[in-house]
Motif scaffolding. Structure first.
Motif, short mmCIF file in Angstrom:
data_model
loop_
_atom_site.label_atom_id
_atom_site.label_comp_id
_atom_site.label_asym_id
_atom_site.label_seq_id
_atom_site.Cartn_x
_atom_site.Cartn_y
_atom_site.Cartn_z
N ALA A 172 32.68 36.63 39.54
CA ALA A 172 31.62 36.91 38.59
C ALA A 172 31.71 38.31 37.99
N LEU A 173 32.34 39.24 38.72
CA LEU A 173 32.42 40.61 38.22
C LEU A 173 33.62 40.85 37.31
N LYS A 174 34.44 39.83 37.09
CA LYS A 174 35.64 40.02 36.27
C LYS A 174 35.34 40.58 34.88
N PRO A 175 34.33 40.06 34.15
CA PRO A 175 34.04 40.63 32.83
C PRO A 175 33.67 42.11 32.88
N PHE A 176 32.92 42.51 33.93
CA PHE A 176 32.55 43.92 34.06
C PHE A 176 33.80 44.78 34.27
N PHE A 177 34.70 44.35 35.14
CA PHE A 177 35.91 45.13 35.40
C PHE A 177 36.81 45.20 34.18
N SER A 178 36.86 44.11 33.42
CA SER A 178 37.66 44.12 32.20
C SER A 178 37.12 45.15 31.22
N LEU A 179 35.80 45.22 31.09
CA LEU A 179 35.19 46.22 30.23
C LEU A 179 35.47 47.63 30.75
N TRP A 180 35.36 47.80 32.06
CA TRP A 180 35.55 49.11 32.68
C TRP A 180 36.96 49.63 32.45
N PHE A 181 37.97 48.80 32.74
CA PHE A 181 39.35 49.27 32.64
C PHE A 181 39.90 49.25 31.21
N ASP A 182 39.43 48.32 30.40
CA ASP A 182 39.94 48.24 29.03
C ASP A 182 39.30 49.25 28.09
N ARG A 183 38.03 49.58 28.36
CA ARG A 183 37.31 50.43 27.41
C ARG A 183 36.86 51.77 28.02
N VAL A 184 36.16 51.69 29.16
CA VAL A 184 35.52 52.89 29.69
C VAL A 184 36.53 53.88 30.26
N VAL A 185 37.46 53.40 31.11
CA VAL A 185 38.43 54.31 31.74
C VAL A 185 39.27 55.06 30.71
N PRO A 186 39.85 54.38 29.70
CA PRO A 186 40.59 55.14 28.69
C PRO A 186 39.74 56.19 27.98
N LEU A 187 38.47 55.88 27.72
CA LEU A 187 37.59 56.86 27.09
C LEU A 187 37.34 58.06 28.00
N LEU A 188 37.13 57.78 29.30
CA LEU A 188 36.95 58.87 30.25
C LEU A 188 38.19 59.75 30.30
N GLY A 189 39.36 59.10 30.26
CA GLY A 189 40.60 59.86 30.30
C GLY A 189 40.75 60.81 29.13
N LYS A 190 40.26 60.41 27.96
CA LYS A 190 40.40 61.25 26.77
C LYS A 190 39.53 62.50 26.85
N VAL A 191 38.52 62.48 27.70
CA VAL A 191 37.65 63.64 27.84
C VAL A 191 38.36 64.77 28.59
N LEU A 192 39.29 64.40 29.47
CA LEU A 192 39.97 65.38 30.31
C LEU A 192 41.35 65.71 29.76
N PRO A 193 41.80 66.97 29.88
CA PRO A 193 43.12 67.34 29.38
C PRO A 193 44.22 66.50 30.04
#
Length: 223
Positions: free
Chosen positions: A151-172
């Motif tokens: 059931a959590l698969k959609p949440f993880f897909s959103l997290w790794f596909d969208r949120v994590v790359p955005l977080l990465g861009k905040v840091l050098p």
């Protein structure tokens, strides 16, 4: 997307300054516990232990805390090893390739790998190399992101596909985390990795899922 080995090395050299911070953020700090459980799954007091693809050294240090007599941490990123050396001088830090381990057959009693096998160019070769440097009966534990399920698969897909790359861009240097979603998608599912471990000479191959199924801890015994 599969990166060439030199590109992967360059990527990890670049993200070394933010690697620990990103691990804490991406896992809400749970990676510390997962590394401890990985060490507990493979290491016994007095063991000679290899931590392959050691990165900044947190799992190698967990192996030492578990009671290992000697821990060798290996990584092909010089910048990662620079940070690892600052954390613990009792560990032997070696620059090398998981696909061509610079150790004799049967050197180690146990081996651990944390979030490292997903990035190798030849997964089967890496597993066979780990088997080669373990003595018969030696134990292997691999902690790795896996393909989410349930059931959590959609949440993880959103997290790794969208949120994590955005977080990465905040840091050098963190923009390299845009590679993470693709590396997870092309990596074998947990059952397939367990089967590959058996093919590569590991008996009693099994796995446990953590973090709602996004991380798997695989274990096996060198036959």
């Amino acid at each position: 997307m599969t990166l060439a080995p030199d590109a992967v090395r360059t990527m990890f050299d670049r993200i070394a300054p933010v690697y620990d911070a990103m691990n804490r953020v991406m896992t809400a700090g749970l990676d510390v516990r997962w590394r401890r459980l990985t060490a507990e799954a493979a290491v016994q007091p007095g063991d000679r232990v290899l931590d392959g693809a050691c990165g900044t050294g947190d799992l190698a240090i967990a192996d030492l805390k578990r009671g290992a007599a000697k821990v060798t941490g290996l990584d092909f990123s010089a910048r990662m090893l620079e940070r690892a050396r600052r954390k613990d001088t009792r560990i032997e830090w070696v620059q090398g390739d998981l696909l061509a381990l610079p150790f004799a057959d049967g050197t180690f009693d146990a081996a651990t790998v944390g979030f490292g096998v997903r990035n190798v160019a030849d997964l089967e070769l890496a597993l066979r190399e780990l088997r080669r440097v373990l003595r018969p009966g030696g134990r292997l534990a691999i902690l790795e992101i896996t393909q989410p399920r349930g059931a959590l698969k959609p949440f993880f897909s959103l997290w790794f596909d969208r949120v994590v790359p955005l977080l990465g861009k905040v840091l050098p240097g963190g923009a390299a985390y845009s590679y993470l979603p693709a590396s997870v998608k092309r990596f074998p599912a947990a059952e397939a990795l367990a089967a590959l471990l058996r093919e590569c000479g590991f008996g009693d191959a099994r796995f446990r899922l953590f973090g709602g199924s996004i991380v798997a801890l695989h274990t096996g015994v060198a036959e």
